[in-house]
Design a protein around this motif. Structure first.
Motif, PDB file in Angstrom:
ATOM      1  N   VAL A 157       0.835  -1.208   0.000  1.00  0.00           N
ATOM      2  CA  VAL A 157       0.000   0.000   0.000  1.00  0.00           C
ATOM      3  C   VAL A 157       0.866   1.254   0.000  1.00  0.00           C
ATOM      4  O   VAL A 157       0.578   2.222  -0.723  1.00  0.00           O
ATOM      5  CB  VAL A 157      -0.950  -0.011   1.213  1.00  0.00           C
ATOM      6  CG1 VAL A 157      -1.669   1.331   1.338  1.00  0.00           C
ATOM      7  CG2 VAL A 157      -1.963  -1.129   1.086  1.00  0.00           C
ATOM      8  N   LEU A 158       1.936   1.255   0.787  1.00  0.00           N
ATOM      9  CA  LEU A 158       2.823   2.424   0.832  1.00  0.00           C
ATOM     10  C   LEU A 158       3.477   2.666  -0.522  1.00  0.00           C
ATOM     11  O   LEU A 158       3.599   3.818  -0.965  1.00  0.00           O
ATOM     12  CB  LEU A 158       3.884   2.230   1.916  1.00  0.00           C
ATOM     13  CG  LEU A 158       3.384   2.219   3.363  1.00  0.00           C
ATOM     14  CD1 LEU A 158       4.551   2.017   4.326  1.00  0.00           C
ATOM     15  CD2 LEU A 158       2.650   3.516   3.693  1.00  0.00           C
ATOM     16  N   PHE A 159       3.905   1.602  -1.184  1.00  0.00           N
ATOM     17  CA  PHE A 159       4.494   1.754  -2.515  1.00  0.00           C
ATOM     18  C   PHE A 159       3.456   2.269  -3.513  1.00  0.00           C
ATOM     19  O   PHE A 159       3.769   3.092  -4.379  1.00  0.00           O
ATOM     20  CB  PHE A 159       5.066   0.418  -2.990  1.00  0.00           C
ATOM     21  CG  PHE A 159       6.393   0.072  -2.389  1.00  0.00           C
ATOM     22  CD1 PHE A 159       6.985   0.882  -1.436  1.00  0.00           C
ATOM     23  CD2 PHE A 159       7.060  -1.096  -2.760  1.00  0.00           C
ATOM     24  CE1 PHE A 159       8.219   0.553  -0.880  1.00  0.00           C
ATOM     25  CE2 PHE A 159       8.299  -1.422  -2.227  1.00  0.00           C
ATOM     26  CZ  PHE A 159       8.873  -0.601  -1.281  1.00  0.00           C
ATOM     27  N   LEU A 160       2.235   1.771  -3.416  1.00  0.00           N
ATOM     28  CA  LEU A 160       1.176   2.219  -4.321  1.00  0.00           C
ATOM     29  C   LEU A 160       0.928   3.715  -4.141  1.00  0.00           C
ATOM     30  O   LEU A 160       0.825   4.460  -5.135  1.00  0.00           O
ATOM     31  CB  LEU A 160      -0.088   1.414  -4.047  1.00  0.00           C
ATOM     32  CG  LEU A 160      -1.248   1.587  -5.035  1.00  0.00           C
ATOM     33  CD1 LEU A 160      -2.056   0.291  -5.090  1.00  0.00           C
ATOM     34  CD2 LEU A 160      -2.164   2.733  -4.638  1.00  0.00           C
ATOM     35  N   LEU A 161       0.858   4.190  -2.909  1.00  0.00           N
ATOM     36  CA  LEU A 161       0.660   5.611  -2.647  1.00  0.00           C
ATOM     37  C   LEU A 161       1.859   6.429  -3.119  1.00  0.00           C
ATOM     38  O   LEU A 161       1.708   7.546  -3.633  1.00  0.00           O
ATOM     39  CB  LEU A 161       0.415   5.838  -1.156  1.00  0.00           C
ATOM     40  CG  LEU A 161      -0.871   5.220  -0.597  1.00  0.00           C
ATOM     41  CD1 LEU A 161      -0.941   5.420   0.912  1.00  0.00           C
ATOM     42  CD2 LEU A 161      -2.094   5.819  -1.270  1.00  0.00           C
ATOM     43  N   HIS A 162       3.051   5.867  -2.947  1.00  0.00           N
ATOM     44  CA  HIS A 162       4.260   6.546  -3.399  1.00  0.00           C
ATOM     45  C   HIS A 162       4.259   6.659  -4.927  1.00  0.00           C
ATOM     46  O   HIS A 162       4.653   7.690  -5.488  1.00  0.00           O
ATOM     47  CB  HIS A 162       5.481   5.771  -2.909  1.00  0.00           C
ATOM     48  CG  HIS A 162       6.780   6.484  -3.099  1.00  0.00           C
ATOM     49  ND1 HIS A 162       6.897   7.859  -3.145  1.00  0.00           N
ATOM     50  CD2 HIS A 162       8.053   6.001  -3.258  1.00  0.00           C
ATOM     51  CE1 HIS A 162       8.174   8.187  -3.310  1.00  0.00           C
ATOM     52  NE2 HIS A 162       8.874   7.084  -3.395  1.00  0.00           N
ATOM     53  N   GLY A 163       3.822   5.593  -5.598  1.00  0.00           N
ATOM     54  CA  GLY A 163       3.723   5.640  -7.053  1.00  0.00           C
ATOM     55  C   GLY A 163       2.735   6.690  -7.517  1.00  0.00           C
ATOM     56  O   GLY A 163       2.977   7.396  -8.506  1.00  0.00           O
ATOM     57  N   ARG A 164       1.624   6.830  -6.812  1.00  0.00           N
ATOM     58  CA  ARG A 164       0.637   7.848  -7.152  1.00  0.00           C
ATOM     59  C   ARG A 164       1.234   9.253  -6.981  1.00  0.00           C
ATOM     60  O   ARG A 164       1.007  10.150  -7.815  1.00  0.00           O
ATOM     61  CB  ARG A 164      -0.607   7.684  -6.288  1.00  0.00           C
ATOM     62  CG  ARG A 164      -1.795   8.511  -6.755  1.00  0.00           C
ATOM     63  CD  ARG A 164      -2.982   8.307  -5.808  1.00  0.00           C
ATOM     64  NE  ARG A 164      -3.391   6.921  -5.748  1.00  0.00           N
ATOM     65  CZ  ARG A 164      -4.195   6.352  -6.621  1.00  0.00           C
ATOM     66  NH1 ARG A 164      -4.657   7.052  -7.639  1.00  0.00           N
ATOM     67  NH2 ARG A 164      -4.540   5.081  -6.488  1.00  0.00           N
ATOM     68  N   ALA A 165       1.985   9.449  -5.897  1.00  0.00           N
ATOM     69  CA  ALA A 165       2.625  10.742  -5.674  1.00  0.00           C
ATOM     70  C   ALA A 165       3.649  11.039  -6.771  1.00  0.00           C
ATOM     71  O   ALA A 165       3.770  12.177  -7.240  1.00  0.00           O
ATOM     72  CB  ALA A 165       3.293  10.765  -4.299  1.00  0.00           C
ATOM     73  N   PHE A 166       4.390  10.009  -7.186  1.00  0.00           N
ATOM     74  CA  PHE A 166       5.380  10.196  -8.235  1.00  0.00           C
ATOM     75  C   PHE A 166       4.720  10.604  -9.550  1.00  0.00           C
ATOM     76  O   PHE A 166       5.198  11.515 -10.245  1.00  0.00           O
ATOM     77  CB  PHE A 166       6.178   8.905  -8.433  1.00  0.00           C
ATOM     78  CG  PHE A 166       7.033   8.901  -9.665  1.00  0.00           C
ATOM     79  CD1 PHE A 166       8.228   9.592  -9.703  1.00  0.00           C
ATOM     80  CD2 PHE A 166       6.626   8.220 -10.805  1.00  0.00           C
ATOM     81  CE1 PHE A 166       9.010   9.609 -10.843  1.00  0.00           C
ATOM     82  CE2 PHE A 166       7.395   8.222 -11.947  1.00  0.00           C
ATOM     83  CZ  PHE A 166       8.593   8.917 -11.973  1.00  0.00           C
ATOM     84  N   LEU A 179       6.597  14.520  -2.985  1.00  0.00           N
ATOM     85  CA  LEU A 179       7.208  13.261  -3.405  1.00  0.00           C
ATOM     86  C   LEU A 179       8.236  12.789  -2.385  1.00  0.00           C
ATOM     87  O   LEU A 179       8.309  11.597  -2.065  1.00  0.00           O
ATOM     88  CB  LEU A 179       7.854  13.424  -4.779  1.00  0.00           C
ATOM     89  CG  LEU A 179       8.565  12.193  -5.337  1.00  0.00           C
ATOM     90  CD1 LEU A 179       7.591  11.037  -5.539  1.00  0.00           C
ATOM     91  CD2 LEU A 179       9.262  12.527  -6.659  1.00  0.00           C
ATOM     92  N   ALA A 180       9.038  13.720  -1.862  1.00  0.00           N
ATOM     93  CA  ALA A 180      10.038  13.357  -0.857  1.00  0.00           C
ATOM     94  C   ALA A 180       9.372  12.809   0.400  1.00  0.00           C
ATOM     95  O   ALA A 180       9.847  11.835   1.000  1.00  0.00           O
ATOM     96  CB  ALA A 180      10.904  14.571  -0.515  1.00  0.00           C
ATOM     97  N   LEU A 181       8.254  13.419   0.790  1.00  0.00           N
ATOM     98  CA  LEU A 181       7.543  12.950   1.975  1.00  0.00           C
ATOM     99  C   LEU A 181       6.976  11.552   1.752  1.00  0.00           C
ATOM    100  O   LEU A 181       7.076  10.685   2.635  1.00  0.00           O
ATOM    101  CB  LEU A 181       6.410  13.913   2.322  1.00  0.00           C
ATOM    102  CG  LEU A 181       5.544  13.528   3.524  1.00  0.00           C
ATOM    103  CD1 LEU A 181       6.386  13.419   4.787  1.00  0.00           C
ATOM    104  CD2 LEU A 181       4.407  14.535   3.721  1.00  0.00           C
ATOM    105  N   SER A 182       6.400  11.308   0.574  1.00  0.00           N
ATOM    106  CA  SER A 182       5.864   9.972   0.300  1.00  0.00           C
ATOM    107  C   SER A 182       6.979   8.939   0.241  1.00  0.00           C
ATOM    108  O   SER A 182       6.795   7.784   0.626  1.00  0.00           O
ATOM    109  CB  SER A 182       5.060   9.968  -1.001  1.00  0.00           C
ATOM    110  OG  SER A 182       5.907  10.101  -2.133  1.00  0.00           O
ATOM    111  N   GLY A 183       8.175   9.354  -0.234  1.00  0.00           N
ATOM    112  CA  GLY A 183       9.314   8.439  -0.229  1.00  0.00           C
ATOM    113  C   GLY A 183       9.742   8.080   1.183  1.00  0.00           C
ATOM    114  O   GLY A 183      10.083   6.926   1.463  1.00  0.00           O
TER     115      GLY A 183
END
Length: 247
Positions: A157-166, A179-183
């Motif tokens: 789930v965290l990777f999916l949200l990070h991908g959305r932010a990217f 993006l840095a925060l989601s990373g």
């Protein structure tokens, strides 16, 4: 020298989660999207894929070189999940490389599905891998423990949200700070693991003579790796910047 190499290992592992995490997240988001949108999503992450995968190679090298005593207990104790993750990595990359080799929607849809499947296997596999590493891979069946399975779902789930932010950042609708925060959030599980495992890792580092040799052979190349990463991000940071055509 031990604290230095522990810090290097931590930076590499955290960097992998923060960077490769959005690649895997984008792969997860491909599922169910129209072909034109999938093409745009793959094109958005294409310039970063190979550079981000270098971090995992560096993590493996640091594990074998800095913590040789852990190689057997961790890798062999987690053998099934390691095999699944490696196969998922191969499947994901095969999808990226082959999706444009032949024209036609069915061909591309097939490989896009494999990208999503491989991304899911690699992202989810990190949960059991992290949990198994936390118990040093020594407990029988630790890789499929319910805690590891739950952690795998969290990482996915965290990777999916990070991908959305990217994707939002690449489209120009989200700032770099977002993006840095989601990373940082995507790397939170491994940050927590490293914080808990620091005393154990410090007790199982290689001898000082080995670390000295590693420092002499490896650390001079660190600026090259960092410079390459900076070049990639500076070159492709703007929305609409060109992407490699082979993906």
């Amino acid at each position: 020298m031990e604290p230095l190499w522990l810090a290097v290992f931590a930076i590499l592992l955290i960097g992998y989660f923060a960077l490769e995490g959005f690649d895997l997240g984008v792969g997860l988001l491909l599922f169910g999207k129209p072909q034109a949108e999938r093409d745009r999503m793959v094109a958005a992450m294409a310039p970063f894929v190979l550079a981000n995968e270098v971090w995992l190679v560096a993590v493996a090298g640091a594990l074998f070189g800095v913590f040789p005593a852990l190689e057997g207990p961790v890798l062999f104790g987690l053998y099934p999940v390691v095999v699944i993750m490696v196969l998922s990595w191969v499947v994901r990359d095969a999808g990226l490389w082959f999706r444009r080799r032949v024209g036609g929607p069915r061909w591309r849809s097939f490989w896009d599905a494999l990208i999503s499947l491989g991304s899911l296997g690699l992202a989810f596999g990190w949960g059991p891998a992290l949990y198994g590493s936390a118990v040093h891979g020594s407990a029988t069946g630790s890789w499929w423990h319910p805690v590891g399975v739950a952690l795998g779902a969290v990482v996915t789930v965290l990777f999916l949200l990070h991908g959305r932010a990217f994707l939002g950042w690449r489209a120009g609708t989200r700032k770099g700070g977002s993006l840095a925060l989601s990373g940082l959030v995507a790397a939170a599980p491994v940050i927590a693991l490293l914080a808990l495992a620091t005393p154990y890792l410090m007790e199982h580092t290689a001898p000082a003579s080995t670390l000295n040799v590693l420092s002499f052979m490896v650390l001079p190349f660190a600026p090259v790796m960092v410079g390459a990463q900076v070049w990639v991000w500076r070159t492709f940071r703007r929305a609409g910047s060109p992407s490699p055509s082979f993906f």
